[in-house]
Design a protein around this motif. Structure first.
Motif, mmCIF file in Angstrom:
data_model
loop_
_atom_site.group_PDB
_atom_site.id
_atom_site.type_symbol
_atom_site.label_atom_id
_atom_site.label_comp_id
_atom_site.label_asym_id
_atom_site.label_seq_id
_atom_site.Cartn_x
_atom_site.Cartn_y
_atom_site.Cartn_z
ATOM 1 N N LYS A 50 0.843 -1.195 0.000
ATOM 2 C CA LYS A 50 0.000 0.000 0.000
ATOM 3 C C LYS A 50 0.879 1.246 0.000
ATOM 4 O O LYS A 50 2.023 1.221 0.445
ATOM 5 C CB LYS A 50 -0.919 0.013 1.222
ATOM 6 C CG LYS A 50 -1.988 -1.067 1.208
ATOM 7 C CD LYS A 50 -2.942 -0.908 2.386
ATOM 8 C CE LYS A 50 -4.048 -1.959 2.331
ATOM 9 N NZ LYS A 50 -5.018 -1.806 3.448
ATOM 10 N N GLY A 54 -2.663 4.656 1.909
ATOM 11 C CA GLY A 54 -3.495 3.471 2.078
ATOM 12 C C GLY A 54 -4.029 2.878 0.805
ATOM 13 O O GLY A 54 -4.883 1.985 0.842
ATOM 14 N N GLU A 55 -3.522 3.327 -0.353
ATOM 15 C CA GLU A 55 -3.983 2.806 -1.633
ATOM 16 C C GLU A 55 -3.218 1.531 -1.991
ATOM 17 O O GLU A 55 -2.010 1.433 -1.753
ATOM 18 C CB GLU A 55 -3.788 3.859 -2.723
ATOM 19 C CG GLU A 55 -4.568 5.142 -2.463
ATOM 20 C CD GLU A 55 -4.145 6.270 -3.386
ATOM 21 O OE1 GLU A 55 -2.987 6.231 -3.877
ATOM 22 O OE2 GLU A 55 -4.949 7.189 -3.613
#
Length: 213
Positions: A194, A198-199
Motif C-alpha cells: 500500500k 493506504g492505496e
C-alpha cells in the motif's frame, strides 16, 4: 525541452495528493538508506571534525533533512512543492543556519560541486523520463570522489509504470547508472503493498547507497 512538454494529466493527480502525503508521513523516521549512508560517513570521519554537505532532493516535509541537520550536516533541501518547503521550515527541530532551501523541479536542477551526499528518498522516479538522463548526470557530476548517493528508484514492474510521466528502470539499467560507484547497498523489493495514503499498489523498488569512485 520545456517543462510544459513534460507535463502529463497524471501529474495533476499526483500533485493534488502531495498535501495528503505530507500529512500521512509526518513524524515518520528518516529512511534506512539515508541512515546507512550517514553511518558510513561517521565511520570514515572518526577523529576529524570535517563538516559535511548534503543535497536532499525531493525533501518533502523534511524527515531526512531534519536528521541530517541533527547530525550537524549543512543541507540544501530541494522540492518542487512550496508546501513541502514551508512544512520543513516550520519544523521545530531544525538549525536554520545549516539549511538552505529551493523550490525547484527536477527538470531545471543545477547543483553545486563537491557535494558529499545526494539523498533522494522516493523522489527521483517523479522526474519525467525525457529529463532523467540529464538529472542523473547533474547528480553524478556534483558528487565529489568518495561522496555518496542514497535513495530509491522504481522498477519496471511497479504499478506506476503505466504513468508516462514517471521514470522506471530495469535492474540492468540501475547497475549501468551506478558504474563509477562502489555499490554499498542495492536491495530490490517486488511485492504488493500500500502507499502512504493506504492505496493498493505493487511496489518494485531499488534501494541504493553507492559511493562515487
Amino acid at each position: 525541452m520545456s517543462e510544459s512538454k513534460h507535463y502529463k494529466p497524471e501529474n495533476e493527480d499526483f500533485e493534488r495528493k502531495w498535501l495528503a502525503y505530507y500529512q500521512a508521513v509526518e513524524g515518520r523516521p528518516p529512511r534506512d538508506t539515508l541512515l546507512t549512508a550517514l553511518d558510513s560517513f561517521d565511520k570514515e570521519n572518526i577523529g576529524t571534525s570535517k563538516p559535511y554537505f548534503a543535497v536532499d532532493l525531493g525533501c518533502g516535509e523534511g524527515r531526512d533533512t531534519v536528521e541530517l541537520l541533527r547530525r550537524g550536516w549543512r543541507v540544501l533541501a530541494i522540492d518542487g512543492q512550496q508546501e513541502a518547503i514551508t512544512r520543513l521550515l516550520n519544523h521545530p527541530d531544525i538549525d536554520s543556519q545549516l539549511l538552505q532551501t529551493r523550490v525547484l523541479r527536477f527538470e531545471n536542477l543545477t547543483l553545486p560541486e563537491s557535494v558529499d551526499l545526494v539523498n533522494a528518498s522516493f523522489s527521483l522516479p517523479f522526474c519525467p523520463p525525457g529529463s532523467f538522463p540529464k538529472l542523473w548526470k547533474v547528480i553524478v557530476t556534483s558528487l565529489r570522489s568518495g561522496g555518496r548517493f542514497a535513495g530509491q528508484l522504481f522498477g519496471e514492474r511497479d504499478s506506476w509504470a503505466i504513468y508516462t510521466s514517471i521514470t522506471h528502470h530495469t535492474r540492468k539499467q540501475v547497475e549501468q547508472m551506478l558504474e563509477g560507484f562502489e555499490i554499498e547497498i542495492l536491495n530490490e523489493e517486488d511485492h504488493p503493498g500500500k502507499t502512504a495514503l493506504g492505496e493498493e499498489k505493487h511496489w518494485h523498488i531499488f534501494h541504493v547507497v553507492a559511493r562515487k569512485l
